[in-house]
Design a protein around this motif. Structure first.
Motif, PDB file in Angstrom:
ATOM      1  N   THR A   1       1.026  -1.229   0.070  1.00 47.31           N
ATOM      2  CA  THR A   1      -0.030  -0.162  -0.052  1.00 47.31           C
ATOM      3  C   THR A   1       0.906   1.390  -0.072  1.00 47.31           C
ATOM      4  O   THR A   1       0.413   2.208  -0.711  1.00 47.31           O
ATOM      5  CB  THR A   1      -0.805   0.326   1.280  1.00 47.31           C
ATOM      6  N   SER A   2       1.801   1.074   0.711  1.00 44.28           N
ATOM      7  CA  SER A   2       2.784   2.625   0.809  1.00 44.28           C
ATOM      8  C   SER A   2       3.538   2.673  -0.351  1.00 44.28           C
ATOM      9  O   SER A   2       4.087   3.731  -0.532  1.00 44.28           O
ATOM     10  CB  SER A   2       3.503   2.123   2.175  1.00 44.28           C
ATOM     11  N   ARG A   3       3.812   1.584  -1.191  1.00 43.13           N
ATOM     12  CA  ARG A   3       4.499   1.632  -2.507  1.00 43.13           C
ATOM     13  C   ARG A   3       3.775   1.983  -3.787  1.00 43.13           C
ATOM     14  O   ARG A   3       4.060   2.845  -4.395  1.00 43.13           O
ATOM     15  CB  ARG A   3       5.306   0.417  -2.622  1.00 43.13           C
ATOM     16  N   TYR A   4       2.744   1.369  -3.713  1.00 40.51           N
ATOM     17  CA  TYR A   4       2.046   1.194  -5.258  1.00 40.51           C
ATOM     18  C   TYR A   4       0.888   2.300  -5.185  1.00 40.51           C
ATOM     19  O   TYR A   4       0.135   2.449  -5.805  1.00 40.51           O
ATOM     20  CB  TYR A   4       1.517  -0.047  -5.410  1.00 40.51           C
ATOM     21  N   TRP A   5       0.145   2.683  -3.866  1.00 37.16           N
ATOM     22  CA  TRP A   5      -0.835   3.552  -3.886  1.00 37.16           C
ATOM     23  C   TRP A   5      -0.490   4.920  -3.171  1.00 37.16           C
ATOM     24  O   TRP A   5      -1.409   5.644  -2.788  1.00 37.16           O
ATOM     25  CB  TRP A   5      -1.985   2.900  -3.162  1.00 37.16           C
ATOM     26  N   THR A   6       0.849   5.290  -3.353  1.00 35.46           N
ATOM     27  CA  THR A   6       1.351   6.758  -2.625  1.00 35.46           C
ATOM     28  C   THR A   6       0.412   7.814  -3.190  1.00 35.46           C
ATOM     29  O   THR A   6       0.280   9.012  -2.531  1.00 35.46           O
ATOM     30  CB  THR A   6       2.658   6.945  -2.802  1.00 35.46           C
ATOM     31  N   ASN A   7       0.281   7.988  -4.589  1.00 32.90           N
ATOM     32  CA  ASN A   7      -0.500   8.852  -5.063  1.00 32.90           C
ATOM     33  C   ASN A   7      -2.043   8.950  -5.202  1.00 32.90           C
ATOM     34  O   ASN A   7      -2.815   9.869  -5.772  1.00 32.90           O
ATOM     35  CB  ASN A   7      -0.267   9.040  -6.625  1.00 32.90           C
ATOM     36  N   SER A   8      -2.388   7.871  -4.602  1.00 38.13           N
ATOM     37  CA  SER A   8      -3.913   8.143  -4.126  1.00 38.13           C
ATOM     38  C   SER A   8      -4.425   8.578  -2.829  1.00 38.13           C
ATOM     39  O   SER A   8      -3.458   8.992  -2.108  1.00 38.13           O
ATOM     40  CB  SER A   8      -4.538   6.462  -4.306  1.00 38.13           C
ATOM     41  N   ASP A   9      -5.583   8.944  -2.922  1.00 39.63           N
ATOM     42  CA  ASP A   9      -6.119   9.758  -1.707  1.00 39.63           C
ATOM     43  C   ASP A   9      -6.221   8.505  -0.678  1.00 39.63           C
ATOM     44  O   ASP A   9      -6.084   7.344  -0.960  1.00 39.63           O
ATOM     45  CB  ASP A   9      -7.484  10.488  -2.147  1.00 39.63           C
ATOM     46  N   TRP A  10      -6.530   9.160   0.620  1.00 36.28           N
ATOM     47  CA  TRP A  10      -6.546   8.176   1.657  1.00 36.28           C
ATOM     48  C   TRP A  10      -7.567   7.109   1.649  1.00 36.28           C
ATOM     49  O   TRP A  10      -7.412   6.051   2.233  1.00 36.28           O
ATOM     50  CB  TRP A  10      -6.481   9.146   3.068  1.00 36.28           C
ATOM     51  N   ARG A  11      -8.608   7.534   1.089  1.00 33.93           N
ATOM     52  CA  ARG A  11      -9.790   6.580   1.127  1.00 33.93           C
ATOM     53  C   ARG A  11      -9.390   5.454   0.123  1.00 33.93           C
ATOM     54  O   ARG A  11      -9.801   4.204   0.574  1.00 33.93           O
ATOM     55  CB  ARG A  11     -10.960   7.561   0.364  1.00 33.93           C
ATOM     56  N   GLN A  12      -8.909   5.883  -1.019  1.00 38.62           N
ATOM     57  CA  GLN A  12      -8.420   4.687  -1.972  1.00 38.62           C
ATOM     58  C   GLN A  12      -7.476   3.684  -1.205  1.00 38.62           C
ATOM     59  O   GLN A  12      -7.173   2.571  -1.230  1.00 38.62           O
ATOM     60  CB  GLN A  12      -7.883   5.120  -3.149  1.00 38.62           C
ATOM     61  N   GLN A  13      -6.406   4.402  -0.578  1.00 37.11           N
ATOM     62  CA  GLN A  13      -5.491   3.753   0.214  1.00 37.11           C
ATOM     63  C   GLN A  13      -5.903   2.740   1.234  1.00 37.11           C
ATOM     64  O   GLN A  13      -5.427   1.429   1.416  1.00 37.11           O
ATOM     65  CB  GLN A  13      -4.478   4.665   0.943  1.00 37.11           C
ATOM     66  N   VAL A  14      -7.001   3.467   2.026  1.00 41.50           N
ATOM     67  CA  VAL A  14      -7.509   2.512   3.111  1.00 41.50           C
ATOM     68  C   VAL A  14      -8.336   1.402   2.417  1.00 41.50           C
ATOM     69  O   VAL A  14      -8.300   0.354   2.849  1.00 41.50           O
ATOM     70  CB  VAL A  14      -8.657   3.362   3.898  1.00 41.50           C
ATOM     71  N   THR A  15      -9.081   1.763   1.206  1.00 37.66           N
ATOM     72  CA  THR A  15      -9.900   0.545   0.733  1.00 37.66           C
ATOM     73  C   THR A  15      -8.908  -0.423   0.160  1.00 37.66           C
ATOM     74  O   THR A  15      -9.171  -1.709   0.303  1.00 37.66           O
ATOM     75  CB  THR A  15     -10.358   1.034  -0.664  1.00 37.66           C
ATOM     76  N   MET A  16      -7.740  -0.140  -0.485  1.00 38.10           N
ATOM     77  CA  MET A  16      -6.905  -1.253  -0.888  1.00 38.10           C
ATOM     78  C   MET A  16      -6.408  -1.866   0.149  1.00 38.10           C
ATOM     79  O   MET A  16      -5.874  -3.143   0.170  1.00 38.10           O
ATOM     80  CB  MET A  16      -5.750  -0.462  -1.857  1.00 38.10           C
ATOM     81  N   MET A  17      -5.685  -1.277   1.427  1.00 40.10           N
ATOM     82  CA  MET A  17      -5.133  -1.952   2.532  1.00 40.10           C
ATOM     83  C   MET A  17      -6.383  -2.946   2.929  1.00 40.10           C
ATOM     84  O   MET A  17      -5.799  -4.027   3.234  1.00 40.10           O
ATOM     85  CB  MET A  17      -4.930  -0.892   3.437  1.00 40.10           C
ATOM     86  N   VAL A  18      -7.619  -2.640   3.093  1.00 38.84           N
ATOM     87  CA  VAL A  18      -8.623  -3.388   3.540  1.00 38.84           C
ATOM     88  C   VAL A  18      -8.876  -4.558   2.532  1.00 38.84           C
ATOM     89  O   VAL A  18      -8.800  -5.876   3.121  1.00 38.84           O
ATOM     90  CB  VAL A  18      -9.905  -2.714   3.924  1.00 38.84           C
ATOM     91  N   ALA A  19      -8.881  -4.440   1.122  1.00 38.28           N
ATOM     92  CA  ALA A  19      -9.090  -5.236   0.209  1.00 38.28           C
ATOM     93  C   ALA A  19      -7.980  -6.378   0.476  1.00 38.28           C
ATOM     94  O   ALA A  19      -8.060  -7.589   0.351  1.00 38.28           O
ATOM     95  CB  ALA A  19      -9.251  -4.936  -0.926  1.00 38.28           C
ATOM     96  N   LEU A  20      -6.889  -5.843   0.265  1.00 41.63           N
ATOM     97  CA  LEU A  20      -5.451  -6.830   0.187  1.00 41.63           C
ATOM     98  C   LEU A  20      -5.676  -7.455   1.541  1.00 41.63           C
ATOM     99  O   LEU A  20      -5.107  -8.814   1.797  1.00 41.63           O
ATOM    100  CB  LEU A  20      -4.369  -5.796   0.136  1.00 41.63           C
ATOM    101  N   GLY A  21      -5.710  -6.855   2.780  1.00 39.61           N
ATOM    102  CA  GLY A  21      -5.599  -7.480   3.943  1.00 39.61           C
ATOM    103  C   GLY A  21      -6.724  -8.668   4.047  1.00 39.61           C
ATOM    104  O   GLY A  21      -6.529  -9.582   4.591  1.00 39.61           O
ATOM    105  N   ALA A  22      -7.956  -8.379   3.648  1.00 40.85           N
ATOM    106  CA  ALA A  22      -8.991  -9.566   3.664  1.00 40.85           C
ATOM    107  C   ALA A  22      -8.550 -10.593   2.862  1.00 40.85           C
ATOM    108  O   ALA A  22      -8.893 -11.991   3.122  1.00 40.85           O
ATOM    109  CB  ALA A  22     -10.153  -8.998   3.154  1.00 40.85           C
ATOM    110  N   LEU A  23      -7.974 -10.276   1.462  1.00 44.80           N
ATOM    111  CA  LEU A  23      -7.557 -11.417   0.722  1.00 44.80           C
ATOM    112  C   LEU A  23      -6.385 -12.388   1.229  1.00 44.80           C
ATOM    113  O   LEU A  23      -6.497 -13.536   1.461  1.00 44.80           O
ATOM    114  CB  LEU A  23      -6.756 -10.656  -0.605  1.00 44.80           C
TER     115      LEU A  23
END
Length: 407
Positions: free
Chosen positions: A130-152
């Motif tokens: 998340t810190s490497r590949y979604w640094t240019n996204s807003d915090w909502r997208q970062q949280v969404t990706m973090m939750v999605a990857l964590g759930a996976l």
């Protein structure tokens, strides 16, 4: 007392049983096919997407060939390649699916501690990605990706843990079934051994008693052959009758040894055995052999269990047999059955020389056999010379086995 195993130790032991099993050849072939297919599809897609950096994808897919034989080593190796990918800033590629396959494998086939470590590494990887590949996204997208990857990641690990639990349960059932089968075989062998020992004891009692009567009659017949032919003929007739009766009973006993080998026979079928009701016939046979025997019953007679009745019969038979052997000519013998309130008392005495019963080193013979029989029924036997001459055997046999204590 052996302490009960703690749940953690039991889980570790069962996990060891599961992981120690050899991997079947077809499972190895499947892993080889899986790794080859992933390389052909996701490996080539990674090269097409990331160019030269896509070669790292093969480092996350090829080790899957050994995923079952070395689950921890494969996971940490794949994670190391993914860390190199992250350090050099290489983009995510289709070959990263190898991380999920390795995580699932270690949660199923790896040790529990390594599975927990792998889950932690997976969570750390989610934060790193998340810190490497979604640094240019807003915090909502970062949280969404973090939750999605964590759930996976957690879902893949939890599915593997479920497979592990099921495997442990099946392994425990198989181990319990094997233990039950071993216990059954051991109990069957013990039952056969006990039965053979009992039959051997019965054969000894039958043969020893019959031979003692025959020897006494033969000596008496030889002595009376010239002076009293009628007495000699009577002795010979007694020898013949005793020999035939003993042979018939011995054949029955030997037939029991073959009963388990004959199909269609019920091993639980009751086998008729002599009891106290057979004592008058036994005493008459001994009287015919020339021994004077007084038989007395006191108390209120009752029906006895088959084992208890057989024990009393054999003790009397053994006592009379030893009187024939050791008491000498002209000895007088008495047999007393006293039906008490709680136990049956059997007393066999003689007024002969009092040589008695010499204890034998072989179980089931002489005084040792008497005590062994009595102990099975919870009773005791005492034997020894009487004051003033003769010998006495006293057996105390309770009607019911005592409860409590160590049996």
């Amino acid at each position: 007392m052996t302490p009960a195993p703690r749940p953690g130790r039991t889980l570790a032991r069962m996990t060891g049983i599961l992981t120690a099993r050899p991997v079947p050849a077809r499972s190895k072939a499947f892993d080889l096919l899986l790794a080859g297919s992933l390389c052909m599809v996701f490996g080539l897609l990674s090269i097409a997407q990331a160019g030269f950096e896509g070669i790292l994808g093969f480092g996350m897919l090829v080790p899957l060939i050994w995923r079952r034989t070395h689950p921890a080593l494969v996971f940490f190796g794949v994670s190391a390649v993914a860390s190199v990918q992250w350090l050099f800033g290489a983009q995510l590629m289709p070959a990263n699916v190898g991380l999920l396959v390795a995580l699932y494998t270690i949660s199923v086939y790896g040790e529990v501690r390594y599975s927990r470590i792998a889950l932690g590494i997976g969570g750390l990887g989610v934060l790193m990605a998340t810190s490497r590949y979604w640094t240019n996204s807003d915090w909502r997208q970062q949280v969404t990706m973090m939750v999605a990857l964590g759930a996976l990641v957690f879902g893949v690990w939890a599915f593997g843990e479920r497979r592990r639990t099921r495997g442990l349960y099946v392994a425990q059932l198989e181990e319990r079934a094997d233990q039950l089968e071993r216990d059954r075989d051991r109990e069957a062998k013990l039952a056969v051994s006990n039965e053979r020992t009992r039959i051997a004891r019965e054969i000894h009692d039958v043969v020893a008693h019959g031979l003692s009567i025959m020897i006494v009659q033969a000596d008496g017949g030889l002595y009376a052959a010239d002076k009293s032919p009628e007495q000699a003929k009577k002795a010979l007739a007694t020898i013949g009758d005793t020999g035939r009766a003993s042979l018939t009973e011995m054949r029955k006993m030997l037939g029991l040894l073959k009963q388990d080998e004959q199909p269609g026979l019920d091993p639980n079928q009751p086998r008729p055995q002599p009891g106290v009701s057979s004592l008058p016939e036994l005493i008459d046979n001994v009287r015919d052999a020339g021994l004077t025997v007084d038989y007395e019953v006191t108390g209120e007679p009752r029906d006895l269990e088959a084992l208890l009745g057989l024990t009393a019969y054999r003790i009397v038979q053994e006592g009379l047999t030893n009187t024939l052997k050791h008491a000498g000519p002209g000895a007088r013998t008495s047999v007393l059955l006293d039906f008490g309130h709680e136990m049956l008392t059997v007393v066999v005495t003689d007024d002969g020389r009092g040589a008695g019963v010499a204890p034998s080193a072989d179980p089931g013979h002489g005084l040792v056999g008497m005590r062994q029989r009595a102990s099975i029924s919870g009773g005791t036997v005492s034997a020894g010379p009487k004051a003033g001459g003769g010998y006495e055997v006293i057996a105390k046999l309770p009607y019911h086995l005592p409860t409590g204590g160590d049996q």
